[in-house]
Design a protein around this motif. Structure first.
Motif, mmCIF file in Angstrom:
data_model
loop_
_atom_site.group_PDB
_atom_site.id
_atom_site.type_symbol
_atom_site.label_atom_id
_atom_site.label_comp_id
_atom_site.label_asym_id
_atom_site.label_seq_id
_atom_site.Cartn_x
_atom_site.Cartn_y
_atom_site.Cartn_z
ATOM 1 N N PHE A 1 22.193 38.202 35.970
ATOM 2 C CA PHE A 1 22.429 37.083 35.074
ATOM 3 C C PHE A 1 22.017 37.353 33.625
ATOM 4 C CE2 PHE A 1 22.534 35.006 39.206
ATOM 5 C CZ PHE A 1 23.728 34.314 39.082
ATOM 6 N N THR A 2 21.490 38.552 33.368
ATOM 7 C CA THR A 2 21.254 38.944 31.986
ATOM 8 C C THR A 2 22.547 39.414 31.335
ATOM 9 O OG1 THR A 2 18.929 39.505 32.344
ATOM 10 C CG2 THR A 2 20.022 40.582 30.492
ATOM 11 N N GLY A 3 23.416 40.090 32.097
ATOM 12 C CA GLY A 3 24.683 40.566 31.551
ATOM 13 C C GLY A 3 24.474 41.810 30.690
ATOM 14 N N ASN A 4 25.473 42.133 29.791
ATOM 15 C CA ASN A 4 26.658 41.306 29.672
ATOM 16 C C ASN A 4 27.645 41.596 30.796
ATOM 17 O OD1 ASN A 4 28.174 43.608 28.965
ATOM 18 N ND2 ASN A 4 28.441 43.032 26.842
ATOM 19 N N ASP A 5 28.767 40.916 30.761
ATOM 20 C CA ASP A 5 29.751 41.008 31.827
ATOM 21 C C ASP A 5 30.250 42.433 32.028
ATOM 22 O OD1 ASP A 5 31.680 39.893 33.730
ATOM 23 O OD2 ASP A 5 33.171 40.327 32.190
ATOM 24 N N HIS A 6 30.580 43.107 30.946
ATOM 25 C CA HIS A 6 31.148 44.450 31.056
ATOM 26 C C HIS A 6 30.116 45.437 31.606
ATOM 27 C CE1 HIS A 6 34.239 47.379 30.310
ATOM 28 N NE2 HIS A 6 33.432 48.117 29.563
ATOM 29 N N PHE A 7 28.883 45.312 31.178
ATOM 30 C CA PHE A 7 27.823 46.184 31.677
ATOM 31 C C PHE A 7 27.610 45.961 33.171
ATOM 32 C CE2 PHE A 7 23.426 47.321 32.545
ATOM 33 C CZ PHE A 7 23.326 48.560 31.946
ATOM 34 N N ASN A 8 27.593 44.698 33.594
ATOM 35 C CA ASN A 8 27.429 44.392 35.020
ATOM 36 C C ASN A 8 28.555 44.995 35.845
ATOM 37 O OD1 ASN A 8 25.088 42.987 34.654
ATOM 38 N ND2 ASN A 8 25.976 40.960 34.876
ATOM 39 N N ARG A 9 29.775 44.864 35.351
ATOM 40 C CA ARG A 9 30.914 45.384 36.117
ATOM 41 C C ARG A 9 30.853 46.900 36.237
ATOM 42 N NH1 ARG A 9 35.777 44.860 34.214
ATOM 43 N NH2 ARG A 9 35.223 44.288 32.095
ATOM 44 N N SER A 10 30.352 47.574 35.213
ATOM 45 C CA SER A 10 30.248 49.028 35.303
ATOM 46 C C SER A 10 29.239 49.432 36.384
ATOM 47 C CB SER A 10 29.857 49.628 33.942
ATOM 48 O OG SER A 10 28.508 49.369 33.615
ATOM 49 N N MET A 11 28.134 48.697 36.510
ATOM 50 C CA MET A 11 27.153 49.005 37.549
ATOM 51 C C MET A 11 27.714 48.710 38.936
ATOM 52 S SD MET A 11 23.375 48.057 36.060
ATOM 53 C CE MET A 11 22.604 49.033 37.353
ATOM 54 N N ARG A 12 28.403 47.572 39.100
ATOM 55 C CA ARG A 12 28.981 47.243 40.405
ATOM 56 C C ARG A 12 30.067 48.246 40.791
ATOM 57 N NH1 ARG A 12 29.223 41.991 38.294
ATOM 58 N NH2 ARG A 12 31.489 41.934 38.488
ATOM 59 N N PHE A 13 30.848 48.665 39.794
ATOM 60 C CA PHE A 13 31.922 49.622 40.030
ATOM 61 C C PHE A 13 31.357 50.943 40.556
ATOM 62 C CE2 PHE A 13 34.371 53.186 38.244
ATOM 63 C CZ PHE A 13 35.606 52.946 38.808
ATOM 64 N N TYR A 14 30.324 51.455 39.899
ATOM 65 C CA TYR A 14 29.763 52.734 40.308
ATOM 66 C C TYR A 14 29.051 52.606 41.657
ATOM 67 C CZ TYR A 14 27.578 57.302 39.982
ATOM 68 O OH TYR A 14 27.181 58.592 40.229
ATOM 69 N N ALA A 15 28.355 51.485 41.883
ATOM 70 C CA ALA A 15 27.718 51.261 43.184
ATOM 71 C C ALA A 15 28.762 51.262 44.297
ATOM 72 C CB ALA A 15 26.946 49.944 43.172
ATOM 73 N N LYS A 16 29.904 50.650 44.021
ATOM 74 C CA LYS A 16 30.972 50.606 45.016
ATOM 75 C C LYS A 16 31.484 52.014 45.330
ATOM 76 C CE LYS A 16 35.517 48.483 45.797
ATOM 77 N NZ LYS A 16 36.541 47.565 45.231
ATOM 78 N N LYS A 17 31.606 52.858 44.300
ATOM 79 C CA LYS A 17 32.052 54.234 44.510
ATOM 80 C C LYS A 17 31.053 55.024 45.365
ATOM 81 C CE LYS A 17 35.882 54.310 42.114
ATOM 82 N NZ LYS A 17 37.192 54.540 42.797
ATOM 83 N N MET A 18 29.778 54.618 45.304
ATOM 84 C CA MET A 18 28.742 55.288 46.085
ATOM 85 C C MET A 18 28.636 54.723 47.499
ATOM 86 S SD MET A 18 25.770 55.479 43.169
ATOM 87 C CE MET A 18 24.588 56.286 44.257
ATOM 88 N N GLY A 19 29.421 53.704 47.811
ATOM 89 C CA GLY A 19 29.398 53.123 49.148
ATOM 90 C C GLY A 19 28.491 51.926 49.292
ATOM 91 N N TYR A 20 28.089 51.316 48.148
ATOM 92 C CA TYR A 20 27.201 50.165 48.164
ATOM 93 C C TYR A 20 27.888 48.937 47.576
ATOM 94 C CZ TYR A 20 23.743 53.921 48.556
ATOM 95 O OH TYR A 20 23.044 55.035 48.947
ATOM 96 N N SER A 21 27.281 47.797 47.827
ATOM 97 C CA SER A 21 27.699 46.549 47.203
ATOM 98 C C SER A 21 26.499 45.989 46.450
ATOM 99 C CB SER A 21 28.179 45.547 48.267
ATOM 100 O OG SER A 21 28.448 44.294 47.674
ATOM 101 N N LEU A 22 26.612 45.886 45.116
ATOM 102 C CA LEU A 22 25.532 45.399 44.264
ATOM 103 C C LEU A 22 25.814 43.951 43.877
ATOM 104 C CD1 LEU A 22 22.983 45.927 42.513
ATOM 105 C CD2 LEU A 22 24.544 46.707 40.703
#
Length: 207
Positions: A101-122
């Motif tokens: 909830f700190t954001g920003n939106d684009h930064f959060n999406r980049s972390m979720r995207f990379y976590a997903k590529k590693m086989g995780y859900s953030l």
């Protein structure tokens, strides 16, 4: 209890359209019991409160669940009314909620995207294993947080990211490879992003 203002305020922006505050109990007690007490304390202090839902309504909540309050507040001595969002999380999820909830939106999406590529859900609740695809073609996520985190830095480290202070979270996250920070590829493929809900505050820098 501990309360931290999030969103653009925590990122050091000069102005903010609303007030987003995350709350947790340090003693590990029932978190959702805090919301009506916080609202009552604000009213008792002379602040004008308009509830978008009744914070005093009794709801059955499981131990460890998060809960939310939405309303409008005008602080005593000020003319402007502000949207107020309060979210209470159990202690074990608080670092993840702060990051989310700190954001920003684009930064959060980049972390979720990379976590997903590693086989995780953030998410704001933790880091879980992705469980693959079910017979209906739907993504299945694990429900157990696999990385206990006392701070946001713990989450960055678990994913191999370079730590960014809140005021520096305005672009893609960077990973650490061979001792050097490297920027992730640009995020322009919306279909490849995790469909997690968006943060409360989002001044998006998306492609």
């Amino acid at each position: 209890a501990e309360a931290v203002p999030c969103g653009s305020y925590r990122r050091g922006k000069e102005s903010s359209g609303d007030v987003d505050v995350l709350i947790t109990r340090r003693d590990g007690g029932r978190s959702c019991d805090l919301l009506p007490r916080v609202c009552a304390a604000l009213s008792a202090a002379g602040h004008e409160m308009h509830h978008l839902h009744d914070p005093f309504e009794k709801k059955e909540k499981e131990e460890g669940e998060s809960c939310s309050y939405m309303g409008i507040v005008r602080l005593e001595g000020y003319a402007t009314h502000r949207r107020l969002d309060l979210k209470v999380y159990p202690r074990e999820e608080f670092a993840y909620a702060l990051l989310y909830f700190t954001g920003n939106d684009h930064f959060n999406r980049s972390m979720r995207f990379y976590a997903k590529k590693m086989g995780y859900s953030l998410s704001d609740h933790g880091l879980a294993n992705r469980g693959g695809i079910n017979s209906r073609g739907e993504e299945v996520r694990g429900t157990r947080n696999i990385v206990p985190a006392e701070s946001e830095a713990d989450i960055f480290a678990a994913l191999g990211f370079e730590y960014r202070a809140p005021e520096d979270r305005h672009a893609e996250a960077t990973i650490i490879q061979d001792g050097e920070a490297k920027r992730l590829p640009p995020l322009c493929d919306e279909a490849d992003l995790s469909p997690d809900s968006q943060p409360l505050d989002s001044d998006s820098d998306s492609c």
